[in-house]
Design a protein around this motif. Structure first.
Motif, PDB file in Angstrom:
ATOM      1  N   LEU B 107       0.862  -1.177   0.000  1.00  0.00           N
ATOM      2  CA  LEU B 107       0.000   0.000   0.000  1.00  0.00           C
ATOM      3  C   LEU B 107       0.900   1.230   0.000  1.00  0.00           C
ATOM      4  O   LEU B 107       1.716   1.402   0.904  1.00  0.00           O
ATOM      5  N   VAL B 108       0.776   2.059  -1.018  1.00  0.00           N
ATOM      6  CA  VAL B 108       1.523   3.311  -1.045  1.00  0.00           C
ATOM      7  C   VAL B 108       0.551   4.411  -0.665  1.00  0.00           C
ATOM      8  O   VAL B 108      -0.530   4.524  -1.263  1.00  0.00           O
ATOM      9  N   CYS B 109       0.896   5.212   0.327  1.00  0.00           N
ATOM     10  CA  CYS B 109      -0.003   6.327   0.653  1.00  0.00           C
ATOM     11  C   CYS B 109       0.789   7.579   0.969  1.00  0.00           C
ATOM     12  O   CYS B 109       1.974   7.524   1.269  1.00  0.00           O
ATOM     13  N   ASP B 110       0.121   8.719   0.853  1.00  0.00           N
ATOM     14  CA  ASP B 110       0.790   9.960   1.223  1.00  0.00           C
ATOM     15  C   ASP B 110       0.591  10.198   2.716  1.00  0.00           C
ATOM     16  O   ASP B 110      -0.175   9.498   3.374  1.00  0.00           O
ATOM     17  N   LYS B 111       1.290  11.197   3.240  1.00  0.00           N
ATOM     18  CA  LYS B 111       1.315  11.383   4.687  1.00  0.00           C
ATOM     19  C   LYS B 111      -0.059  11.715   5.250  1.00  0.00           C
ATOM     20  O   LYS B 111      -0.459  11.213   6.294  1.00  0.00           O
ATOM     21  N   ARG B 112      -0.800  12.547   4.515  1.00  0.00           N
ATOM     22  CA  ARG B 112      -2.104  12.970   4.994  1.00  0.00           C
ATOM     23  C   ARG B 112      -3.061  11.763   5.081  1.00  0.00           C
ATOM     24  O   ARG B 112      -3.787  11.598   6.035  1.00  0.00           O
ATOM     25  N   CYS B 113      -3.022  10.915   4.075  1.00  0.00           N
ATOM     26  CA  CYS B 113      -3.926   9.767   4.043  1.00  0.00           C
ATOM     27  C   CYS B 113      -3.507   8.676   5.023  1.00  0.00           C
ATOM     28  O   CYS B 113      -4.328   7.836   5.408  1.00  0.00           O
TER      29      CYS B 113
END
Lengths: 82, 515
Positions: B107-113
């Motif tokens: 799972l790749v996610c950005d910091k906010r998510c």
């Protein structure tokens, strides 16, 4: 003329919070990133701001951050009104 | 040059484009422009995570509209993996359900998510590794030293898995193969010309499959993709003007919103050359207004379910149709290499000129639902005397000698009101004419104890038009049983995550209202 900050607060309060959500609307309450204002609510808010303060936002100003709190909106609007 | 017809997978196409157009602008997102070379560095640094160790097969992406989201999809494609787009607007429960169903291993996610995962962290699948990437931090620009070679994979491997909206029950996963995606993209780029000078506006969520044509239709041509910030699709005209956009893909509701705000004035969108509407019916009046606002643009109505990969038929709007055509724009002719059939309830072909359920088959049609043999059996069928696997769209369609295929509503939206068969679509087109608004929706309400519909309720975004006037005009136009019991004029219609009118929410609103 009423303080722009209060005008904006009143608009958001009566249209999106009063009688719907048990929250306080502070100057730094997150509006967009919290999901409080969805896309339709945002377009309503933008139309209101443009009419009320006689400004027009460019596409580059239409970011999530610029409309994410009353503080952000006030700072954007007052920059535009100058 | 690798073409959509000759490539074995999407990774080859992406790799080719990123190299070929390196210095040119590829993506404007979050206030910054990225060149193809920068996008290549970002995508490979994410691909490296997917290629590490035993290699990830399914890469889920959870990011706001920023470079992380776009780079991750490209990264998954370059790594020959399957991408599973999640949407920050999904609930945590839905995100968890999709991660479990798709058996994602990365799972790749950005910091906010990443904070969205807090509440579900205990339930995340055991084999899932999570990579958090900070948006706006260009640490990746240094570039990863890993070998940039697209692994071998074939047209049968799965390119992405999209999930149905799940308004009725659990979301169903639709695995779309590289072969399906490449067939669609070949058809799309044959029809919709684009050069490296083109500027595409990207409004749709990445979890909505027409985004495929925005990303790969744009980048394979060396063009520039402009990503509108989250929730700003409703201000699309500003972006078209600011960036002199040439290519525009949207759902009809977005255009209807611009129309309702009085922003669809003649010439307002003069930079547009190609407009593609898809995902919901396109009202005739709206197509005509769009052409006037964008006189330089071809207006295309695309039709297709996710199960047949984005779009499988196309109708190009003709200005001469405006006075004669009522209701919605036809869906036109089927794409190359695909077949259609109109059938009755027992799957027998209907006589020409009659309405039937639309069945589709061909290289764009997927093989079935993810881990759901029951739903697959119901919707993907073999037909005696016809080759191949056929997908039952659940859409009612009629063939017109002049316009090609014409959409007539959903099989399951066919409402029976007091014993009369009513197409919600048809009532909606009358309400549009009567209210002067393109944003209308009709639902069956109320229901009696047996669950049978006894009336209709219409919603129209026409706050200044009195209900009585709309009703009066309806009475003159249609039989009594089709006239809604109520027409509620509202400020806005609820829309789902893909920007389409949310009928389920309207039915619930009717329920709250009482009968």
């Amino acid at each position: 003329m009423q303080d722009p900050r209060e005008t904006i607060r009143q608009f958001i309060w009566t249209n999106h919070i009063e009688g719907k959500l048990p929250i306080e609307l502070k100057d730094n309450t997150r509006l967009r990133t919290s999901g409080l204002l969805d896309s339709l609510a945002t377009v309503g808010l933008i139309s209101f701001l443009e009419k009320e303060f006689d400004v027009e936002f460019s596409a580059l100003e239409l970011t999530v951050d610029n409309f994410d709190s009353i503080n952000h909106i006030v700072s954007l609007v007052s920059k535009k009104m100058k | 040059m690798t073409s959509f017809r000759s490539a074995a997978n999407l990774g080859e196409i992406a790799h080719d484009a990123l190299r070929r157009y390196s210095k040119q602008p590829a993506l404007w997102v979050d206030g910054r422009m990225y060149t193809y070379a920068e996008l290549e560095d970002l995508a490979w640094s994410i691909a490296a995570h997917a290629l590490a160790g035993a290699g990830a097969r399914r890469v889920a992406v959870l990011a706001a509209r920023n470079e992380v989201a776009y780079g991750s999809i490209l990264g998954a494609v370059l790594a020959g993996a399957t991408y599973v787009p999640l949407n920050p607007r999904f609930s945590s429960a839905r995100i968890l359900d999709i991660l479990q169903q798709s058996a994602a291993d990365l799972l790749v996610c950005d910091k906010r998510c990443a904070t969205m995962l807090d509440s579900i962290s205990a339930s995340l699948p055991a084999g899932l590794s999570v990579v958090v990437i900070e948006s706006g931090n260009s640490g990746w620009l240094a570039g990863s030293s890993a070998v940039r070679t697209v692994p071998r994979c074939t047209r049968d491997d799965i390119a992405y898995i999209m999930f149905t909206s799940g308004t009725t029950g659990r979301p169903k996963g639709v695995p779309v193969s590289y072969g399906n995606a490449l067939s669609f993209l070949a058809n799309f780029s044959d029809r919709v010309p684009a050069s490296s000078e083109a500027r595409f506006l990207q409004l749709l969520d990445l979890s909505f499959d027409p985004s495929l044509q925005d990303l790969f239709g744009c980048w394979s041509a060396g063009a520039t993709l402009y990503s509108a910030p989250e929730g700003m699709a409703t201000m699309a005209d500003r972006f078209v003007q600011e960036f002199q956009i040439t290519h525009f893909t949207a759902v009809a509701s977005t255009a209807a919103l611009l129309q309702a705000q009085g922003r669809l004035v003649p010439g307002a969108l003069s930079s547009l050359r190609q407009t593609i509407f898809g995902g919901e019916t396109l009202p005739v009046g709206l197509a005509a207004s769009w052409r006037k606002a964008a006189p330089g643009s071809t207006v295309r109505n695309h039709y297709g379910p996710t199960e047949a990969t984005v779009a499988i038929t196309e109708c190009i709007w003709q200005d001469a149709w405006e006075p004669e055509l009522v209701g919605s724009v036809p869906i036109g002719e089927v794409f190359d290499g695909q077949q259609v059939l109109l059938v009755d309830a027992s799957l027998r072909e209907v006589p020409s000129g009659t309405v039937g359920e639309l069945l589709v088959s061909g290289t764009q049609v997927t093989r079935g639902y993810l881990n759901n043999p029951e739903a697959t059996r119901q919707s993907f069928v073999l037909l005696p005397g016809a080759e191949g696997l056929w997908y039952r769209t659940g859409d009612l369609v009629e063939r017109d000698p002049r316009y090609g295929l014409v959409y007539r509503g959903r099989v399951d939206q066919q409402l029976k009101v007091r014993g009369f068969r009513v197409e919600a679509q048809e009532v909606e087109s009358h309400i549009r004419a009567a209210s002067g608004s393109d944003l209308v929706a009709v639902v069956g309400w109320p229901k009696n104890e047996q669950g049978l519909i006894t009336g209709l309720v219409a919603f129209a975004v026409a706050p200044n038009v009195p209900e009585a006037m709309i009703l009066e005009s309806c009475r003159g136009r249609m039989p009594d049983y089709m006239v809604p019991a109520r027409v509620l004029t509202v400020e806005e219609l609820p829309v789902n995550a893909n920007g389409k009118v949310d009928y389920a929410a309207l039915a619930i609103a009717c329920g709250r209202m009482g009968s």
